[in-house]
Design a protein around this motif. Structure first.
Motif: not given
Ligand code: 8X3
Ligand code: NDP
Length: 250
Positions: A138, A150, A181, A187, A240
């Motif tokens: 997203v 990013y 999202g 991550f 979200q």
């Molecule tokens: C990872 C999702 O919302 O942290 O790509 O950018 S976000």
């Protein structure tokens, strides 16, 4: 059950790991890659399909090329490429970000994905039906504070996917930009430089996407008939959504 081969970058965690398990469940042979080889070995031991595990840093174009050139015969007919390896580093304002982190994100999310794609295109084009699933985000589509490089790198992935589509139309190779999202994987642990508490706090009470949700979508995309190309999918947890534009008063 399938006799096809799928190559997944970043199969040591998150979407890549969940996708490996799902494709294996459906009988695909797997090429699983990532830097943490021990994790790949554990995964390979768990799966009951042919698995070729390769320690690979996608930033290293020569290593990517050598890996493909050295594939054992059984794994050469790759039909699915999941360009998943990627990361965010830092979530603070741009002026506090380290240039090294910016370079790492570009080298991994942009150059790494390009390295793998360039090497695999001739292989995929030999197949009557093939799929490239590129993990954008997203963050490719929506600006938010702290996303700077990013989000920029993921916007590259989304546009590169569309441009590949243009070149590959009619070739049998379908291309999808997958734009998730918030999903709870490693991550945020990576983004927050190993701060587990910060990562846990982000997801707390949000019922985020799970890696298996994204793997289901990846698999579904590849199962579409040859005449269908899923161009892009943006998916968020129901908790979200977008917010208003920011207005700074002086
Ligand atoms: C990872 C999702 O919302 O942290 O790509 O950018 S976000
Ligand atoms: P994880 O951190 O759980 O997994 C990332 C994977 O990428 C790991 O397997 C890691 O393997 C691999 N990787 C990172 N750098 C490299 C490198 N230089 N070479 C090879 N492999 C590398 O995160 P996710 O599963 O959540 O993320 C997967 C992709 O999805 C990423 O591209 C991410 O940007 C994107 N995404 C994630 C979202 C989320 O909220 N989780 C939402 C939208 C997109 P290893 O460290 O062993 O090399």
């Amino acid at each position: 059950m399938s006799s096809s081969t799928v190559l997944i970058t970043g199969a040591t965690s998150g979407f890549g790991l969940a996708s490996a398990r799902l494709f294996a469940k459906h009988g695909y042979s797997l090429i699983i890659t990532g830097r943490r080889f021990e994790r790949l070995q554990v995964l390979a031991d768990e799966l009951s399909v042919p698995v070729h595990s390769v320690r690979l840093d996608v930033r290293d174009a020569q290593a990517v090329s050598d890996m493909v050139d050295a594939l054992p015969e059984h794994f050469r007919n790759i039909e699915v490429l999941v360009n998943n390896a990627g990361l965010a580093l830092g979530a603070g304002p741009a002026w506090e970000a380290s240039l090294e982190d910016w370079h790492t994100m570009i080298d991994t999310n942009v150059t790494g994905l390009v390295n793998v794609t360039h090497k695999l295109l001739p292989v995929l084009r030999q197949q009557p039906k093939a799929s490239i699933i590129n993990l954008a985000s997203v963050a490719a589509n929506w600006a938010y504070p702290g996303s700077h490089v990013y989000g920029g790198s993921k916007a590259f992935v989304a546009q590169f996917s569309r441009n590949l589509r243009s070149d590959l139309a009619g070739s049998g190779v379908r291309v999808t930009s997958l734009e998730p999202g918030m999903c709870e994987t490693e991550f945020s642990l990576v983004r927050f430089k190993g701060d587990q508490q910060k990562s846990d706090d982000l997801y707390k009470g949000t019922n985020p996407l799970r890696a298996e949700d994204v793997a289901d979508i990846i698999f579904w995309i590849t199962q579409q008939p040859a005449h269908i190309n899923i161009n892009s999918i943006e998916v968020m947890p129901a908790s979200q959504a977008w917010d208003n534009f920011k207005l700074v008063r002086s």
